[in-house]
Enzyme design. Structure first.
Site, PDB file in Angstrom:
ATOM      1  N   GLN A  88      -1.232  13.616  -1.333  1.00  0.00           N
ATOM      2  CA  GLN A  88       0.085  13.596  -1.809  1.00  0.00           C
ATOM      3  C   GLN A  88       0.280  12.470  -2.834  1.00  0.00           C
ATOM      4  O   GLN A  88       1.470  12.343  -3.401  1.00  0.00           O
ATOM      5  CB  GLN A  88       0.904  13.142  -0.397  1.00  0.00           C
ATOM      6  CG  GLN A  88       0.754  14.478   0.621  1.00  0.00           C
ATOM      7  CD  GLN A  88       1.210  13.772   1.697  1.00  0.00           C
ATOM      8  OE1 GLN A  88       2.371  13.823   2.272  1.00  0.00           O
ATOM      9  NE2 GLN A  88       0.346  13.186   2.634  1.00  0.00           N
ATOM     10  N   ASP A 127      -1.285   8.382  -7.707  1.00  0.00           N
ATOM     11  CA  ASP A 127      -1.876   7.245  -8.374  1.00  0.00           C
ATOM     12  C   ASP A 127      -3.160   7.503  -9.095  1.00  0.00           C
ATOM     13  O   ASP A 127      -3.728   6.771  -9.658  1.00  0.00           O
ATOM     14  CB  ASP A 127      -2.151   6.067  -7.414  1.00  0.00           C
ATOM     15  CG  ASP A 127      -2.985   6.539  -5.932  1.00  0.00           C
ATOM     16  OD1 ASP A 127      -3.837   7.420  -6.318  1.00  0.00           O
ATOM     17  OD2 ASP A 127      -2.943   6.037  -4.813  1.00  0.00           O
ATOM     18  N   HIS A 147       1.807  16.210  -5.142  1.00  0.00           N
ATOM     19  CA  HIS A 147       3.191  15.560  -5.665  1.00  0.00           C
ATOM     20  C   HIS A 147       3.023  15.138  -7.154  1.00  0.00           C
ATOM     21  O   HIS A 147       3.888  14.190  -7.396  1.00  0.00           O
ATOM     22  CB  HIS A 147       3.447  14.450  -4.642  1.00  0.00           C
ATOM     23  CG  HIS A 147       3.926  14.816  -3.356  1.00  0.00           C
ATOM     24  ND1 HIS A 147       3.936  14.245  -2.131  1.00  0.00           N
ATOM     25  CD2 HIS A 147       4.324  16.215  -2.683  1.00  0.00           C
ATOM     26  CE1 HIS A 147       4.175  14.816  -1.119  1.00  0.00           C
ATOM     27  NE2 HIS A 147       4.625  16.044  -1.658  1.00  0.00           N
ATOM     28  N   CYS A 158      12.169  18.521 -29.305  1.00  0.00           N
ATOM     29  CA  CYS A 158      13.585  19.355 -29.075  1.00  0.00           C
ATOM     30  C   CYS A 158      14.419  18.005 -28.240  1.00  0.00           C
ATOM     31  O   CYS A 158      15.533  18.367 -28.243  1.00  0.00           O
ATOM     32  CB  CYS A 158      13.544  20.366 -28.161  1.00  0.00           C
ATOM     33  SG  CYS A 158      13.130  19.559 -26.240  1.00  0.00           S
TER      34      CYS A 158
HETATM   35  P1  OAD Z   1       4.175   7.282   4.249  1.00  0.00           P
HETATM   36  O1  OAD Z   1       4.419   5.663   3.701  1.00  0.00           O
HETATM   37  O2  OAD Z   1       4.886   7.995   4.540  1.00  0.00           O
HETATM   38  O3  OAD Z   1       2.883   7.074   5.423  1.00  0.00           O
HETATM   39  C1  OAD Z   1       1.626   6.177   5.112  1.00  0.00           C
HETATM   40  C2  OAD Z   1       0.916   6.261   6.214  1.00  0.00           C
HETATM   41  O4  OAD Z   1      -0.423   5.310   5.871  1.00  0.00           O
HETATM   42  C3  OAD Z   1       1.543   5.837   7.616  1.00  0.00           C
HETATM   43  O5  OAD Z   1       1.329   6.669   8.707  1.00  0.00           O
HETATM   44  C4  OAD Z   1       0.525   4.329   7.834  1.00  0.00           C
HETATM   45  O6  OAD Z   1       0.199   4.221   9.241  1.00  0.00           O
HETATM   46  C5  OAD Z   1      -0.902   4.600   7.080  1.00  0.00           C
HETATM   47  N1  OAD Z   1      -1.620   3.584   6.632  1.00  0.00           N
HETATM   48  C6  OAD Z   1      -1.032   2.533   6.296  1.00  0.00           C
HETATM   49  N2  OAD Z   1      -2.110   1.634   5.996  1.00  0.00           N
HETATM   50  C7  OAD Z   1      -3.265   2.276   6.226  1.00  0.00           C
HETATM   51  C8  OAD Z   1      -4.701   2.152   5.802  1.00  0.00           C
HETATM   52  N3  OAD Z   1      -5.244   1.160   5.479  1.00  0.00           N
HETATM   53  N4  OAD Z   1      -5.722   3.308   5.923  1.00  0.00           N
HETATM   54  C9  OAD Z   1      -5.107   4.424   6.669  1.00  0.00           C
HETATM   55  N5  OAD Z   1      -3.941   4.566   6.781  1.00  0.00           N
HETATM   56  C10 OAD Z   1      -2.917   3.678   6.692  1.00  0.00           C
HETATM   57  O7  OAD Z   1       3.330   7.961   3.158  1.00  0.00           O
HETATM   58  P2  OAD Z   1       2.915   9.595   2.919  1.00  0.00           P
HETATM   59  O8  OAD Z   1       2.595  10.280   4.194  1.00  0.00           O
HETATM   60  O9  OAD Z   1       2.012   9.652   1.719  1.00  0.00           O
HETATM   61  O10 OAD Z   1       6.192  11.534  -2.202  1.00  0.00           O
HETATM   62  O11 OAD Z   1       4.225  10.163   2.269  1.00  0.00           O
HETATM   63  C11 OAD Z   1       4.479  11.321   1.790  1.00  0.00           C
HETATM   64  C12 OAD Z   1       5.356  11.418   0.568  1.00  0.00           C
HETATM   65  O12 OAD Z   1       6.528  10.751   0.789  1.00  0.00           O
HETATM   66  C13 OAD Z   1       4.645  10.714  -0.583  1.00  0.00           C
HETATM   67  O13 OAD Z   1       3.831  11.561  -1.405  1.00  0.00           O
HETATM   68  C14 OAD Z   1       5.806  10.261  -1.360  1.00  0.00           C
HETATM   69  C15 OAD Z   1       6.879   9.977  -0.333  1.00  0.00           C
HETATM   70  O14 OAD Z   1       8.234  10.221  -0.625  1.00  0.00           O
HETATM   71  C16 OAD Z   1       6.010  11.344  -3.735  1.00  0.00           C
HETATM   72  O15 OAD Z   1       5.552  10.415  -4.177  1.00  0.00           O
HETATM   73  C17 OAD Z   1       6.560  12.484  -4.523  1.00  0.00           C
END
Ligand code: OAD
Length: 274
Positions: free
Chosen positions: A100, A103, A118, A180
């Site tokens: 997702q 980067d 994404h 454009c």
């Molecule tokens: P979130 O910020 O919602 O969740 C991040 C997760 O990573 C949490 O469950 C943390 O507990 C976990 N975490 C933190 N540090 C960690 C580490 N060192 N190792 C492993 N896990 C760790 O991020 P996403 O689930 O990726 O959309 O969010 C989904 C989407 O929401 C993203 O892709 C983004 C956002 O809006 C877009 O960029 C389009």
């Protein structure tokens, strides 16, 4: 780390899908989105910077916010978690990474088969102003260069790929398509926008075909991405979750390993594949 029967099942797998979220890049210095104090959405309302409506209302503000984020992302390098996933390609026949994240760190670490659900922060795309289209304010002329709805009817026929390729996500006025005049934006999925159907279809296929799925660092709060690990569970694939905090997936996974990706992934892969 794993019980012996689960370890054995993993050793027999020939096709693994790794599903990642912002947590895998946290230890590279890129903030996650939803963590209580440090997440990007803790200080900023995503409706104000990550929706097509926000860009329509104030393109420069949205552009500047992404330029700032890109500064952090450009300084980041893959960590031991990204690198462990890339090395897995040598141990297992097929490894597909569904991320997702926007980067590009999986590519930078050497993963070859990466599906960016994404999008990618460093690609630009034309802004398609659907409100203007539906209101009939704009004609449906497609620009030969950016592929968006042309802002000018006299789209420059001589503008070439190189004119577009030299534009980057960097400080300054929001760039426009050299042919454009359409505004350009980062090629990522904002709230309320559909995912690329080809990428989503390929991700569903990968989840449906794998023997094991490893879910790393996602809160699983955003659909349709969040449904992907559950597809693997329904088919009886081994599902392992790595996250310092529990999620909705934890109780359904074969193992939920609490910890940071950069420490857990190398150790887990060493334990299973030596
Ligand atoms: P979130 O910020 O919602 O969740 C991040 C997760 O990573 C949490 O469950 C943390 O507990 C976990 N975490 C933190 N540090 C960690 C580490 N060192 N190792 C492993 N896990 C760790 O991020 P996403 O689930 O990726 O959309 O969010 C989904 C989407 O929401 C993203 O892709 C983004 C956002 O809006 C877009 O960029 C389009």
């Amino acid at each position: 780390m794993l019980d012996p029967s689960l370890r054995q099942r993993l050793q027999q797998t020939k096709n693994i899908t790794v599903f990642t979220g912002a947590g895998i890049s946290a230890e590279s210095g890129i903030p996650t989105f939803r963590e209580r104090f440090t997440g990007l959405w803790a200080n900023t309302d995503p409706q104000e910077v990550a929706t097509p409506e926000a860009f329509r209302a104030d393109p420069q503000r949205v552009w500047d916010w992404h330029v700032h984020l890109a500064g952090t992302v450009r300084r980041a390098a893959p960590n031991a978690g990204h690198r462990a996933i890339a090395r897995l390609q040598e141990a297992v026949g097929r490894v597909t990474v569904i991320t997702q994240n926007i980067d590009d760190l999986h590519h930078a670490a050497g993963s070859r088969d990466v599906l960016e659900l994404h999008g990618n922060l460093f690609r630009l795309a034309p802004f398609v102003d659907e409100e203007a289209l539906f209101a009939g304010e704009r004609g449906p002329l497609i620009c030969h260069l950016c592929g968006g709805y042309a802002l000018r009817d006299d789209c420059d026929p001589y503008a070439g790929r190189e004119d577009l390729a030299c534009l980057r996500l960097e400080a300054g006025p929001v760039p426009r398509c050299p042919a454009c005049g359409a505004l350009l934006r980062p090629d990522i999925v904002w709230f309320g926008e559909p995912l690329d159907p080809h990428v989503l279809g390929a991700a569903f296929e990968a989840a449906d075909a794998c023997d094991a799925l490893i879910c790393v660092g996602s809160s699983l709060e955003v659909e349709p991405a969040a449904s992907i690990p559950y597809r693997a569970i329904r088919r009886g694939a081994v599902v392992i979750e790595i996250n310092p905090a529990p999620t909705s997936l934890t109780e359904h996974a074969d193992a939920g390993i609490q910890g940071n990706a950069s420490a857990v992934l190398p150790e887990l892969f060493r334990e299973v594949w030596g």
